[in-house]
Write a protein that holds these residues in place. Structure first.
Motif, PDB file in Angstrom:
ATOM      1  N   GLN A 120      68.521 103.963  46.690  1.00 22.00           N
ATOM      2  CA  GLN A 120      69.740 103.748  45.895  1.00 22.00           C
ATOM      3  C   GLN A 120      70.804 103.030  46.712  1.00 22.00           C
ATOM      4  OE1 GLN A 120      71.110 107.526  44.405  1.00 22.00           O
ATOM      5  NE2 GLN A 120      69.099 108.077  43.583  1.00 22.00           N
ATOM      6  N   GLY A 134      66.847 103.418  40.856  1.00 17.58           N
ATOM      7  CA  GLY A 134      67.250 104.492  41.769  1.00 17.58           C
ATOM      8  C   GLY A 134      66.942 105.904  41.303  1.00 17.58           C
ATOM      9  N   GLN A 154      71.868 100.901  40.076  1.00 15.39           N
ATOM     10  CA  GLN A 154      71.096 101.008  41.318  1.00 15.39           C
ATOM     11  C   GLN A 154      71.628 102.095  42.239  1.00 15.39           C
ATOM     12  OE1 GLN A 154      71.093  96.567  42.373  1.00 15.39           O
ATOM     13  NE2 GLN A 154      68.920  97.108  42.482  1.00 15.39           N
ATOM     14  N   GLY A 155      72.508 102.899  41.724  1.00 12.49           N
ATOM     15  CA  GLY A 155      73.135 103.947  42.515  1.00 12.49           C
ATOM     16  C   GLY A 155      74.594 104.023  42.094  1.00 12.49           C
TER      17      GLY A 155
END
Lengths: 199, 502
Positions: free
Chosen positions: B447, B442, B466-467
């Motif tokens: 994200q 991300g 991933q966020g």
């Protein structure tokens, strides 16, 4: 690189294993092109929690991080070491470091000292029972002192020597430049080169 | 292979007492041979007190995130980049996967990409920029161009450089100080590694893939189990795998704590390499293959440690926690923290379950996800896309699922489009994106939102990876695809027959 022989400062107990480099510094901070100025990025997600150890006095002024096993796993980002240093940490103690993180620490002048897990637990207790306890990390004797705890630590001799002398790796290697040139002359012709580009 | 099998309660690998540290003994394993053939200068001494060896680096891969400070270091010291002809750069971490013909919206991302372009121009480094047919994730691009070959030493400022070990190279991630060191000297001072054999024998069942092998290995030895080792994946199940599948396994060696993982080159490797742009040709090819054949670990070689996994009984694997070692079979349930004997492991499990918002005892297949991500240097190659497309073809996506398909390179994207895979994904309702690292970490706009749950074919399920606040379950491409159909973590065997074979 700055020389390191010993350091004494407030110890910060981080009772957590598997602290990966995404926690030490999230990827969003890796877009910068500088080598300094990452203090705000250190543990940025966890620091939003007011109870996080670095948000509590006197730990916020700490300079020796005492962490759980498998510290620095994951991404190779050296920014993790830079962020710890920029915040003010001089040494990290753990019973096991990820290989790349340990290597990066040695290159960037942060001491990654490996202690037995029992000793880490004893130091945690000291730091929690008496917040603000000073931790001494002595690279000459390879000993850590925290309150009543005195414990040996491991660091490989070559890294220790380089830290004690403050030596720059590239200068050291370039002393062997003739050996590199000689090695290059023996490389087989079929080994690939990136230039010229082929498609 | 006479090394002893090892594993204490925490799964931490132990070296048998008295074993000489690699590579001081006679070279017998693949890793030791590659090391031996790259020693520029052997370090004095032995054991813990040994100086590092100076190792020659055959190929240096560069991307925009970990190189700017290294280029700056060269500039400040007035040093040249020693071997531009052994260096190649690509843009991958920050690049958008939509509207790639427009300027990058995020100013800091755009600056970092522009800095790479300026640096490559100044130092004469070949660069594949966004929009170029060879652009893509650095670990997909290298093998694809035939630049990573057996017996080479390959480094990159990225921990997933271990991917290239699938062709029989000694390949590992390095930090930015080391990136600068390689730029200046084309070498690295390195301390000897130990060696660990990962033996995987048997035959994988349908729906079980190389991703499940590596997730199961990490769960078995732990995220620190491979620390200090080079892993060598061996056995009949490994030999049966394609190169794309082998890359998935070697890619995640770092998640087991090992800086590098390798597979001995064989006919599958040679077939993969032959005809690639930078593969040797003619007499050079024959000479290279002779050398590559000589690299395999010898029968009487000793590893410092070994681990065994049974491919016959392996099931699709999935993670439940926030490190890649926290995984179970998809048919199992979320484990109870009480099931971990070690206090620290128990605390880690409690913390992970809180972050993941999961209750112990929940069957993994009851877990509903919001997003499916098919991509990353672990699983974004053409075979990964084909395997996922085969699962979804003729089926409908769960309406609540958002699915992103991000090919590993522009070349993979083109190849997939030539096969019509893009149409399969689009008809299913998935998004067909341009190449890059994307939602694996991300750094670009791809994200997860806080609290969003993702079945991801990537490599790390760390908190916020991933966020911010995102929750990640690591899975194989076919599990990702089946999950997109059912909306809950699923394997292809859970699916109703497809509507049509179209």
């Amino acid at each position: 690189m700055e020389k390191f022989s010993s350091h004494t400062g407030i110890g910060v107990p981080l009772r957590q294993s598997n602290v990966d480099t995404d926690q030490i510094i999230p990827a969003v901070y890796l877009k910068r092109i500088t080598r300094t100025g990452f203090e705000d990025a250190l543990f940025s997600s966890w620091r939003k929690n007011p109870d996080f150890i670095l948000n509590r006095k006197p730990y916020d002024a700490g300079s020796v991080l005492v962490a759980g096993a498998d510290f620095g796993t994951g991404s190779s980002r050296e920014h993790a070491v830079w962020a710890l240093k920029d915040y003010g940490f001089k040494a990290v103690l753990s019973s096991r470091f990820a290989d790349i993180f340990r290597g990066n620490s040695g290159k960037a002048g942060l001491v990654a000292a490996e202690l037995a897990q029992e000793d880490i637990e004893l130091i945690w207790k000291e730091l929690e029972n008496a917040p603000g306890t000073q931790v001494s990390v002595d690279l000459h004797s390879k000993m850590v002192t925290a309150g009543s705890v005195v414990a040996p630590f491991q660091i490989d001799d070559y890294t220790r020597w380089r830290l004690l002398e403050g030596l720059d790796d590239i200068s050291l290697t370039l002393r062997d430049e003739p050996a590199i040139t000689a090695f290059e002359a023996t490389r087989p012709a079929w080994k690939p080169t990136t230039l010229p580009a082929k498609s | 292979m006479t090394g002893e099998t090892i594993s204490d309660a925490q799964g931490q690998a132990q070296a048998p007492a008295g074993s000489a540290a690699f590579p001081r003994r006679a070279a017998k394993t693949l890793a030791e041979k590659v090391w031996r053939d790259h020693v520029v200068k052997q370090g004095a001494g032995s054991g813990e007190a040994a100086e590092p060896d100076l190792l020659y680096i055959d190929l240096h891969l560069i991307h925009e995130v970990t190189s700017p400070q290294a280029f700056e270091g060269l500039r400040l010291a007035g040093r040249p980049l020693r071997r531009p002809d052994l260096t190649i750069a690509t843009e991958d971490h920050n690049t958008p996967t939509l509207a790639i013909d427009k300027p990058i919206a995020d100013l800091t991302s755009r600056t970092q990409i522009q800095t790479l372009r300026n640096n490559c121009k100044e130092f004469g480094v070949r660069l594949h920029s966004l929009g170029d047919a060879e652009q893509g994730i650095v670990h997909v691009v290298g093998p694809q161009l035939g630049l990573t070959q057996p017996g080479m030493t390959v480094v990159c400022g990225d921990s997933h450089t271990s991917t290239h070990g699938a062709v029989g190279a000694l390949a590992f991630g390095i930090g930015t100080s080391e990136v600068e060191h390689v730029m200046a000297t084309q070498t690295l001072p390195l301390k000897p590694f130990k060696t660990m054999a990962i033996n995987v024998d048997g035959t994988l069942r349908p729906g079980v893939s190389s991703k499940d092998i590596i997730l199961a290995i990490i769960a078995k030895i732990g995220t620190g189990g491979g620390q200090g080792y080079v892993l060598e994946y061996r056995g009949s199940a490994i030999r049966a795998l394609s190169m794309d599948a082998r890359m998935t396994i070697c890619n995640m060696s770092i998640e087991a704590g090992a800086r590098a993982g390798m597979i001995a080159p064989d006919e599958i490797t040679f077939d993969y390499l032959k005809g690639r742009p930078h593969a040797p040709v003619g007499d050079d090819w024959d000479a290279a293959v002779d050398y590559w054949r000589s690299l395999a670990t010898e029968d009487d070689a000793e590893f410092d440690a070994s681990v065994t996994l049974d491919a016959d009984t392996l099931e699709p694997f999935v993670t439940w926690g926030t490190n890649p070692g926290q995984g179970v079979s998809l048919n199992d349930a979320v484990p109870s923290p009480e099931s971990f004997g070690d206090e620290n492991a128990k605390a880690a499990a409690e913390r992970a379950l809180a972050y993941m918002d999961l209750a112990a005892g929940t069957p993994m297949k009851d877990i509903r996800v919001d997003t499916v991500f098919l991509g990353s240097c672990t699983n974004s190659r053409i075979e990964d896309l084909r395997a996922a497309a085969d699962v979804i073809r003729g089926r409908e996506k769960d309406p609540n699922i958002r699915m992103l398909v991000v090919p590993g390179s522009a070349r993979v994207r083109l190849e997939a489009e030539a096969e019509g895979l893009d149409k399969v994904f689009l008809a299913f309702g998935a998004e067909w994106r341009f190449a890059g690292c994307s939602m694996c970490l991300g750094m670009n706009p791809d994200q997860l939102a806080p609290g969003e749950r993702c079945a991801s074919t990537s490599n790390r399920n760390f908190e916020g990876r991933q966020g911010k606040g995102g929750r990640t379950h690591l899975v194989s491409p076919v599990v990702a695809a089946a999950t997109a159909v059912r909306g809950t973590l699923s394997s292809p065997s859970d699916l109703e027959p497809a509507i049509s074979a179209a």
